[in-house]
Design a protein around this motif. Structure first.
Motif, PDB file in Angstrom:
ATOM      1  N   UNK A 275       0.854  -1.185   0.000  1.00 30.17           N
ATOM      2  CA  UNK A 275       0.000   0.000   0.000  1.00 30.17           C
ATOM      3  C   UNK A 275       0.889   1.233   0.000  1.00 30.17           C
ATOM      4  N   UNK A 276       0.286   2.365  -0.279  1.00 25.60           N
ATOM      5  CA  UNK A 276       1.039   3.625  -0.238  1.00 25.60           C
ATOM      6  C   UNK A 276       0.245   4.630   0.580  1.00 25.60           C
ATOM      7  N   UNK A 277       0.933   5.651   1.039  1.00 26.19           N
ATOM      8  CA  UNK A 277       0.281   6.702   1.810  1.00 26.19           C
ATOM      9  C   UNK A 277      -0.032   7.896   0.918  1.00 26.19           C
ATOM     10  N   UNK A 278      -0.573   8.906   1.519  1.00 34.50           N
ATOM     11  CA  UNK A 278      -0.894  10.140   0.794  1.00 34.50           C
ATOM     12  C   UNK A 278       0.031  11.243   1.274  1.00 34.50           C
ATOM     13  N   UNK A 279       0.393  12.138   0.360  1.00 39.32           N
ATOM     14  CA  UNK A 279       1.282  13.233   0.748  1.00 39.32           C
ATOM     15  C   UNK A 279       0.537  14.301   1.545  1.00 39.32           C
ATOM     16  N   UNK A 280      -0.765  14.274   1.497  1.00 40.35           N
ATOM     17  CA  UNK A 280      -1.506  15.299   2.247  1.00 40.35           C
ATOM     18  C   UNK A 280      -2.404  14.717   3.329  1.00 40.35           C
ATOM     19  N   UNK A 281      -3.026  13.539   3.071  1.00 42.38           N
ATOM     20  CA  UNK A 281      -3.997  13.004   4.033  1.00 42.38           C
ATOM     21  C   UNK A 281      -3.340  11.917   4.882  1.00 42.38           C
ATOM     22  N   UNK A 282      -3.038  12.242   6.140  1.00 36.39           N
ATOM     23  CA  UNK A 282      -2.222  11.333   6.958  1.00 36.39           C
ATOM     24  C   UNK A 282      -2.873   9.977   7.217  1.00 36.39           C
ATOM     25  N   UNK A 283      -4.198   9.918   7.124  1.00 38.04           N
ATOM     26  CA  UNK A 283      -4.880   8.661   7.479  1.00 38.04           C
ATOM     27  C   UNK A 283      -4.848   7.623   6.367  1.00 38.04           C
ATOM     28  N   UNK A 284      -4.392   8.010   5.142  1.00 33.69           N
ATOM     29  CA  UNK A 284      -4.601   7.161   3.963  1.00 33.69           C
ATOM     30  C   UNK A 284      -3.690   5.944   3.906  1.00 33.69           C
ATOM     31  N   UNK A 285      -4.283   4.870   3.396  1.00 31.44           N
ATOM     32  CA  UNK A 285      -3.524   3.681   3.035  1.00 31.44           C
ATOM     33  C   UNK A 285      -4.164   3.209   1.738  1.00 31.44           C
ATOM     34  N   UNK A 286      -3.492   3.470   0.652  1.00 34.21           N
ATOM     35  CA  UNK A 286      -4.116   3.251  -0.654  1.00 34.21           C
ATOM     36  C   UNK A 286      -3.629   1.968  -1.331  1.00 34.21           C
ATOM     37  N   UNK A 287      -4.538   1.283  -2.016  1.00 33.72           N
ATOM     38  CA  UNK A 287      -4.169   0.009  -2.664  1.00 33.72           C
ATOM     39  C   UNK A 287      -3.603   0.218  -4.074  1.00 33.72           C
ATOM     40  N   UNK A 288      -2.567   1.043  -4.191  1.00 31.33           N
ATOM     41  CA  UNK A 288      -2.057   1.412  -5.526  1.00 31.33           C
ATOM     42  C   UNK A 288      -1.668   0.209  -6.383  1.00 31.33           C
ATOM     43  N   UNK A 289      -1.044  -0.791  -5.757  1.00 29.27           N
ATOM     44  CA  UNK A 289      -0.596  -1.940  -6.558  1.00 29.27           C
ATOM     45  C   UNK A 289      -1.799  -2.634  -7.187  1.00 29.27           C
ATOM     46  N   UNK A 290      -2.870  -2.789  -6.405  1.00 31.55           N
ATOM     47  CA  UNK A 290      -4.082  -3.419  -6.945  1.00 31.55           C
ATOM     48  C   UNK A 290      -4.676  -2.566  -8.059  1.00 31.55           C
ATOM     49  N   UNK A 291      -4.660  -1.265  -7.859  1.00 28.55           N
ATOM     50  CA  UNK A 291      -5.210  -0.379  -8.899  1.00 28.55           C
ATOM     51  C   UNK A 291      -4.405  -0.476 -10.191  1.00 28.55           C
ATOM     52  N   UNK A 292      -3.092  -0.575 -10.048  1.00 25.25           N
ATOM     53  CA  UNK A 292      -2.256  -0.653 -11.253  1.00 25.25           C
ATOM     54  C   UNK A 292      -2.445  -1.986 -11.970  1.00 25.25           C
ATOM     55  N   UNK A 293      -2.600  -3.061 -11.201  1.00 20.19           N
ATOM     56  CA  UNK A 293      -2.902  -4.344 -11.843  1.00 20.19           C
ATOM     57  C   UNK A 293      -4.249  -4.251 -12.565  1.00 20.19           C
ATOM     58  N   UNK A 294      -5.214  -3.585 -11.927  1.00 25.94           N
ATOM     59  CA  UNK A 294      -6.525  -3.413 -12.538  1.00 25.94           C
ATOM     60  C   UNK A 294      -6.397  -2.661 -13.870  1.00 25.94           C
ATOM     61  N   UNK A 295      -5.447  -1.744 -13.933  1.00 26.46           N
ATOM     62  CA  UNK A 295      -5.292  -0.913 -15.132  1.00 26.46           C
ATOM     63  C   UNK A 295      -4.450  -1.570 -16.222  1.00 26.46           C
ATOM     64  N   UNK A 296      -3.521  -2.412 -15.856  1.00 29.67           N
ATOM     65  CA  UNK A 296      -2.567  -2.956 -16.843  1.00 29.67           C
ATOM     66  C   UNK A 296      -3.266  -3.745 -17.949  1.00 29.67           C
ATOM     67  N   UNK A 297      -4.433  -4.253 -17.675  1.00 28.97           N
ATOM     68  CA  UNK A 297      -5.174  -4.992 -18.700  1.00 28.97           C
ATOM     69  C   UNK A 297      -5.322  -4.154 -19.969  1.00 28.97           C
ATOM     70  N   UNK A 298      -5.342  -2.853 -19.818  1.00 30.02           N
ATOM     71  CA  UNK A 298      -5.435  -1.975 -20.986  1.00 30.02           C
ATOM     72  C   UNK A 298      -4.267  -2.170 -21.939  1.00 30.02           C
ATOM     73  N   UNK A 299      -3.102  -2.412 -21.391  1.00 27.96           N
ATOM     74  CA  UNK A 299      -1.938  -2.634 -22.254  1.00 27.96           C
ATOM     75  C   UNK A 299      -2.078  -3.940 -23.045  1.00 27.96           C
ATOM     76  N   UNK A 300      -2.618  -4.970 -22.385  1.00 26.23           N
ATOM     77  CA  UNK A 300      -2.770  -6.256 -23.062  1.00 26.23           C
ATOM     78  C   UNK A 300      -3.807  -6.151 -24.173  1.00 26.23           C
ATOM     79  N   UNK A 301      -4.965  -5.629 -23.825  1.00 26.18           N
ATOM     80  CA  UNK A 301      -6.016  -5.533 -24.832  1.00 26.18           C
ATOM     81  C   UNK A 301      -5.614  -4.544 -25.922  1.00 26.18           C
ATOM     82  N   UNK A 302      -4.907  -3.492 -25.525  1.00 23.68           N
ATOM     83  CA  UNK A 302      -4.401  -2.543 -26.508  1.00 23.68           C
ATOM     84  C   UNK A 302      -3.432  -3.194 -27.463  1.00 23.68           C
ATOM     85  N   UNK A 303      -2.556  -4.035 -26.946  1.00 30.20           N
ATOM     86  CA  UNK A 303      -1.562  -4.698 -27.793  1.00 30.20           C
ATOM     87  C   UNK A 303      -2.244  -5.633 -28.780  1.00 30.20           C
ATOM     88  N   UNK A 304      -3.245  -6.357 -28.311  1.00 31.49           N
ATOM     89  CA  UNK A 304      -3.960  -7.255 -29.225  1.00 31.49           C
ATOM     90  C   UNK A 304      -4.617  -6.449 -30.340  1.00 31.49           C
TER      91      UNK A 304
END
Ligand code: ARG
Length: 459
Positions: A275-304
Motif C-alpha cells: 500500500x502507499x500513503x498520501x502526501x496530504x492526508x495522513x490517514x490514507x492507506x491506498x491500494x495502488x498496486x491493486x489499482x495498477x494491476x486493474x489498469x494494466x489490462x489496458x496494455x494487453x487488450x491494446x496490444x492485441x
C-alpha cells in the motif's frame, strides 16, 4: 561502416527520416539471444549439408560466441546505422571474423530470421507465464486452505446474495488462472514450428535441412508452407489474446481487493508492503498496486488490438508493417508478468478480517434462500410459494429492523403456522455454507477437496 547491406544496388544514402522511421534496433535488441541461437543452428546445418566448410563454420561459431559474450557483458555495440538486430549481429560478426561472416546469410533471409526470432521470444514468454501463474495459484491456494471455513457474503449484482466462504472465493480465481495457464500452453504448442529456411518467402535452392534446425532450436517440426511462415504473426496474437484474458481475470481480483479494502467493506487488510500513503492526508492507506494491476489490462487488450490492426488486410507475404509486431508484444508481456508477480505478492500479503466477513455474511437477509429451501424440504411447499412466504418474512424483518435469524418465531408463524423453532438452524451463514455440499459448492469440505485437488495438480 555506413554502407548498408544492400549497398550494391544503391548509390545514395537514405534520408534521415527514412532511417528514423525504419530503425528498429532500439526495441528488437530484445531478440538478441534468439537471433544468435538461430544463427548458430543455421550455420551448423549449413556445414552439415556441405554449404559451409568446416573452417568457415568454426570461424562463424567462434564469432557468434564472442558476440554472445559481448552481449552478456553489456559491451555489444548496438548501432542504429545497422537498422535492426539481425544486421547489427552480422555487421559485428564481419568486424570480428572478416568476410567469412557474409557466408552465414546463405539460404536465409531476414524474413524467416525475424519470424524465427520473434516466435522464439513469444514461446519463451508463454513459458515464463506458466511459473508466474502457478505462483499466484499457490498463493491463492494457501489463503483458501487457511480460510476454508471463513464465511463471507457472496454477491450477485454486488448485492448480498448467499453466504460463501473466503476459501471458496479464492478457489474461484485458482480455476480462472488455471484456464489461463492452459491457454498459454495451447498457444505455445501451436506455435512450436520453425519458420527458419522459408528464406525470403519461397524456400531455398540450397540443400538445407529444415528438420535439423527445427530440432536444434526446440521446435516440434518445421513449418509446412514458406509463404505462411514469413507472413503470419498469429502466434503473437494468440498469446496476446491469452494474455488479455488473464489480465482481465487479474483486474477483477484487483478490483475486489480495492473494494474489500475500503473501510466501508473492511473485508481485508494489506500490509504497508503493498500500500502507499498520501502526501496530504495522513490517514490514507491506498491500494495502488491493486489499482495498477486493474489498469494494466489496458496494455494487453491494446496490444492485441494494435497488432491485429497491423496485420489485417496485409497481402502475403512479408511487409515492413510487420516490424510493428514487437513493441506491443514486448510491452504487453512486460505488463502481464509484472501484474502476475505483484498479484501473487498481494494475495500472500492479504489478511481477511474474518469478524467483519462473518458479520457481513449474516446481514442483508443472505440466508433467505435457505429459509425458502427449508419450507420446501420440511413443509413440502412448492418452491414458488416458499419464495413468496420468505419474501414476506424479509419484508417483515425489514419493518422491525432485524435480520432473519432474529425474527421472532411468532412473526414467521403468522406467515405459515407450520413453521417451527427448527427453522433457525438453517438461518445462520455457517449453516448455510455447510449445507451447500454439491460438487463444486461452497461447503468447507468441498472447498478443502478442491484445495487438495489443486495441490496435486500444482505439485
Ligand atoms: N526488422 C525487420 C522486422 O522486424 C526484419 C525483417 C526485415 N525484412 C525485410 N525484408 N525488410 O520485421
Amino acid at each position: 561502416s555506413g554502407q548498408a547491406m544492400w549497398g550494391g544496388r544503391f548509390s545514395e544514402k537514405p534520408a534521415e527520416l527514412m532511417q528514423a522511421i525504419n530503425v528498429s534496433i532500439g526495441f528488437d535488441k530484445r531478440l538478441a539471444a534468439q537471433d544468435l541461437a538461430g544463427s548458430r543452428a543455421h550455420a551448423a546445418m549449413l556445414r552439415k549439408v556441405g554449404v559451409l566448410s568446416s573452417e568457415d563454420e568454426a570461424a562463424i561459431q567462434q564469432g557468434l560466441a564472442a558476440i554472445g559474450a559481448e552481449m552478456d557483458a553489456g559491451t555489444f555495440p548496438f548501432r542504429e546505422e545497422f537498422e535492426d538486430i539481425h544486421m547489427n549481429v552480422e555487421a559485428r560478426l564481419r568486424e570480428l571474423i572478416g568476410p567469412t561472416a557474409g557466408r552465414l546469410h546463405t539460404a536465409r533471409s531476414r524474413n524467416d530470421q525475424v519470424a524465427l526470432d520473434f516466435r522464439m521470444w513469444v514461446r519463451e514468454a508463454c513459458e515464463r507465464t506458466h511459473g508466474q501463474i502457478q505462483a499466484l495459484q499457490r498463493a491463492l491456494l494457501a489463503k483458501a486452505e487457511q480460510h476454508a471455513d471463513a464465511v463471507m457474503p457472496g454477491f450477485t449484482h454486488l448485492q448480498p446474495a448467499q453466504p460463501v466462504t473466503f476459501g471458496h472465493h479464492m478457489m474461484a480465481y485458482v480455476e480462472m488462472f488455471g484456464r489461463d495457464a492452459s491457454r498459454f500452453a495451447d498457444a505455445r504448442a501451436r506455435m512450436n514450428e520453425s519458420p527458419l529456411g522459408a528464406a525470403a518467402l519461397a524456400g531455398s535452392p540450397f540443400p538445407i535441412d529444415r528438420h535439423q534446425t527445427a530440432q536444434a532450436l526446440g521446435f516440434d517440426r518445421p513449418t509446412a508452407n514458406s509463404l505462411d511462415s514469413v507472413a503470419d504473426r498469429d502466434f503473437a496474437l494468440e498469446s496476446l489474446a491469452a494474455g488479455s484474458i488473464c489480465a482481465m481475470h487479474l483486474s477483477r481480483l484487483a478490483e475486489e481487493i480495492v473494494i474489500w479494502m475500503t473501510p466501508q467493506f473492511g473485508f481485508v487488510r494489506l500490509s504497508d508492503a503493498f500500500t502507499t500513503g498520501s502526501s496530504i492526508m495522513p490517514q490514507k492507506k491506498n491500494p495502488d498496486a491493486a489499482e495498477l494491476v486493474r489498469a494494466k489490462v489496458g496494455r494487453l487488450m491494446g496490444a492485441f488490438t494494435q497488432l491485429s490492426t497491423v496485420m489485417k488486410g496485409l497481402p502475403l507475404t512479408y511487409s515492413k508493417d510487420m516490424q510493428e509486431d514487437k513493441v506491443p508484444t514486448f510491452e504487453a508481456f512486460d505488463a502481464l508478468e509484472l501484474s502476475l508477480l505483484a498479484m501473487a505478492g498481494m494475495v500472500a500479503d492479504l489478511q481477511p478480517n474474518v469478524e467483519n466477513l462473518a458479520k457481513a455474511a449474516g446481514s442483508g437477509f443472505s440466508t433467505a434462500t435457505d429459509l425458502a429451501d427449508w419450507l420446501v424440504r420440511e413443509l413440502g411447499l412448492p418452491f414458488r410459494d416458499a419464495h413468496h412466504v420468505t419474501g414476506a418474512a424479509v419484508k417483515r424483518a425489514e419493518q422491525l429492523g432485524c435480520d432473519l435469524p432474529s425474527l421472532p418465531l411468532s412473526e414467521l408463524q403468522a406467515l405459515n403456522p407450520q413453521i417451527t423453532e427448527k427453522v433457525y438452524e438453517v438461518l445462520t451463514p455457517e449453516a448455510s455454507v455447510a449445507s451447500r455440499r454439491s460438487y463444486g459448492g461452497t461447503a468447507p469440505d468441498q472447498v478443502r477437496a478442491q484445495v487438495r485437488r489443486w495441490k496435486e495438480i500444482l505439485g
